[in-house]
Design a protein around this motif. Structure first.
Motif, PDB file in Angstrom:
ATOM      1  N   SER A   1       2.944 -32.313  -5.560  1.00 50.81           N
ATOM      2  CA  SER A   1       3.018 -32.404  -7.014  1.00 50.81           C
ATOM      3  C   SER A   1       3.421 -33.799  -7.446  1.00 50.81           C
ATOM      4  O   SER A   1       4.168 -34.501  -6.761  1.00 50.81           O
ATOM      5  CB  SER A   1       4.006 -31.380  -7.580  1.00 50.81           C
ATOM      6  N   ARG A   2       2.868 -34.199  -8.577  1.00 50.14           N
ATOM      7  CA  ARG A   2       3.245 -35.441  -9.269  1.00 50.14           C
ATOM      8  C   ARG A   2       3.671 -35.023 -10.657  1.00 50.14           C
ATOM      9  O   ARG A   2       2.887 -34.431 -11.407  1.00 50.14           O
ATOM     10  CB  ARG A   2       2.051 -36.397  -9.355  1.00 50.14           C
TER      11      ARG A   2
ATOM     12  N   SER B   1       8.429 -38.121 -10.462  1.00 48.34           N
ATOM     13  CA  SER B   1       8.840 -37.509  -9.199  1.00 48.34           C
ATOM     14  C   SER B   1       7.615 -37.013  -8.429  1.00 48.34           C
ATOM     15  O   SER B   1       6.602 -36.620  -9.020  1.00 48.34           O
ATOM     16  CB  SER B   1       9.805 -36.346  -9.442  1.00 48.34           C
TER      17      SER B   1
ATOM     18  N   ASN C   1       6.609 -34.500  -4.936  1.00 50.34           N
ATOM     19  CA  ASN C   1       7.102 -33.529  -3.967  1.00 50.34           C
ATOM     20  C   ASN C   1       5.970 -33.082  -3.063  1.00 50.34           C
ATOM     21  O   ASN C   1       4.829 -32.894  -3.505  1.00 50.34           O
ATOM     22  CB  ASN C   1       7.702 -32.314  -4.693  1.00 50.34           C
ATOM     23  N   TYR C   2       6.305 -32.923  -1.775  1.00 47.31           N
ATOM     24  CA  TYR C   2       5.305 -32.495  -0.793  1.00 47.31           C
ATOM     25  C   TYR C   2       6.024 -31.738   0.313  1.00 47.31           C
ATOM     26  O   TYR C   2       7.028 -32.216   0.858  1.00 47.31           O
ATOM     27  CB  TYR C   2       4.576 -33.717  -0.223  1.00 47.31           C
ATOM     28  N   ASP C   3       5.520 -30.535   0.628  1.00 46.65           N
ATOM     29  CA  ASP C   3       6.148 -29.728   1.674  1.00 46.65           C
ATOM     30  C   ASP C   3       5.193 -29.373   2.804  1.00 46.65           C
ATOM     31  O   ASP C   3       5.471 -28.476   3.611  1.00 46.65           O
ATOM     32  CB  ASP C   3       6.740 -28.458   1.064  1.00 46.65           C
TER      33      ASP C   3
ATOM     34  N   ASN D   1      -0.837 -30.903  -9.605  1.00 47.03           N
ATOM     35  CA  ASN D   1      -0.417 -29.990  -8.551  1.00 47.03           C
ATOM     36  C   ASN D   1      -1.581 -29.774  -7.600  1.00 47.03           C
ATOM     37  O   ASN D   1      -2.705 -29.466  -8.032  1.00 47.03           O
ATOM     38  CB  ASN D   1       0.017 -28.650  -9.147  1.00 47.03           C
TER      39      ASN D   1
ATOM     40  N   GLY E   1       9.897 -40.790  -5.707  1.00 45.07           N
ATOM     41  CA  GLY E   1      10.464 -40.517  -7.017  1.00 45.07           C
ATOM     42  C   GLY E   1      11.398 -41.628  -7.444  1.00 45.07           C
ATOM     43  O   GLY E   1      12.110 -42.219  -6.644  1.00 45.07           O
TER      44      GLY E   1
ATOM     45  N   ASN F   1       8.560 -37.478  -1.039  1.00 47.45           N
ATOM     46  CA  ASN F   1       9.618 -37.222  -2.015  1.00 47.45           C
ATOM     47  C   ASN F   1      10.408 -38.467  -2.381  1.00 47.45           C
ATOM     48  O   ASN F   1      10.947 -38.573  -3.492  1.00 47.45           O
ATOM     49  CB  ASN F   1      10.574 -36.150  -1.475  1.00 47.45           C
ATOM     50  N   GLU F   2      10.502 -39.443  -1.461  1.00 49.23           N
ATOM     51  CA  GLU F   2      11.297 -40.636  -1.745  1.00 49.23           C
ATOM     52  C   GLU F   2      10.612 -41.579  -2.731  1.00 49.23           C
ATOM     53  O   GLU F   2      11.219 -42.544  -3.184  1.00 49.23           O
ATOM     54  CB  GLU F   2      11.621 -41.381  -0.446  1.00 49.23           C
TER      55      GLU F   2
ATOM     56  N   SER G   1       8.793 -40.167   3.545  1.00 47.70           N
ATOM     57  CA  SER G   1       8.561 -38.876   2.904  1.00 47.70           C
ATOM     58  C   SER G   1       8.025 -39.121   1.500  1.00 47.70           C
ATOM     59  O   SER G   1       8.507 -40.024   0.799  1.00 47.70           O
ATOM     60  CB  SER G   1       9.862 -38.065   2.830  1.00 47.70           C
TER      61      SER G   1
END
Length: 252
Positions: free
Chosen positions: A172-173, A163, A165-167, A248, A128, A125-126, A123
């Motif tokens: 985002s970074r 961090s 994030n991705y959904d 973003n 980060g 997210n990991e 993922s």
């Protein structure tokens, strides 16, 4: 194993002392997994150093090129006693680096000097905490040997909490910066260091499974299918203004 660690130390050292270009790659697959890599191109250093650099990297018997690959897990397995003495937080940070593989390619005749660190992820997210993990490595060889520790050499670049994030729709970074540490680095930097870093670049290159609808940086370049974006920054932005690399992305 000592030789591998010395090779890693030397690689980070020369890259912090010479004009180099860095590329941060993220390749996201449809299921959210993918690959992260940090590539460092030191061709400028090779042009200046030539065969002398080859000797420092272990080239012997008139060897013209080096192509070496090793994993951080190899190093950590040999350093398990030292790691066991670290705090639980430091051990957790170190563990995040164990899947990284490093490749070093050097060819004086072609004036080629390439380094890459890469790891798969399940993922985005990991990813980060990578900066914190590199910082945690600074005590891996003990306080008496920090000058030869690659993470210690990079510590001036690790004063951020990074961090990702991705959904599936939004990416985002984000860097949260320790302003006091960043200001101290800027104040302590020599004129020569600033000149070196001013000629270096830090590039973000991200590939997504769907076309990009919009990106927060107006200077981002798109591939023909709009699935890959590239944003180039002066390296001084990475070291002194990490928040400029915040990004973003909205996918279609």
């Amino acid at each position: 194993m000592t030789k591998l660690y010395q090779l890693l130390s030397l690689s980070i050292l020369v890259l912090t002392l010479a004009s180099c270009n860095f590329t941060e790659n993220i390749d996201v697959q449809p299921d959210g997994s993918g690959k992260f890599s940090l590539e460092m191109d030191g061709a400028g250093l090779m042009a200046m150093a030539g065969d002398k650099l080859g000797e420092q990297f272990g080239a012997k018997n008139n060897a013209k090129a080096i192509d070496s690959t090793f994993s951080f897990k190899e190093i950590f397995d040999k350093k398990k006693d030292s790691i066991a003495k670290m705090s639980p937080e430091q051990q957790a940070a170190i563990k995040k680096m164990e899947n990284f593989v490093m490749n070093i390619k050097m060819n004086p005749e072609a004036q080629q000097l390439l380094f890459s660190m890469n790891t798969p992820f399940k993922s985005v997210n990991e990813l980060g905490g990578l900066m914190e993990s590199m910082s945690a490595m600074k005590d891996l060889k003990g306080k008496s040997d920090k000058n030869n520790n690659p993470a210690a050499m990079m510590s001036g670049m690790n004063n951020t909490q990074l961090s990702f994030n991705y959904d599936g729709k939004n990416f985002s970074r984000k860097a949260i910066v320790d302003k006091n540490a960043i200001n101290k680095i800027a104040a302590d930097s020599t004129g020569m260091a600033k000149m070196i870093f001013a000629s270096s670049k830090y590039t973000l290159k991200y590939h997504f499974p769907k076309a990009v609808k919009s990106v927060s940086n107006p200077d981002a370049l798109f591939s023909a299918d709009r699935k890959t974006i590239t944003v180039e920054y002066p390296f001084t932005d990475y070291t002194e203004n990490p928040e400029k690399l915040n990004l973003n992305v909205v996918l279609e």
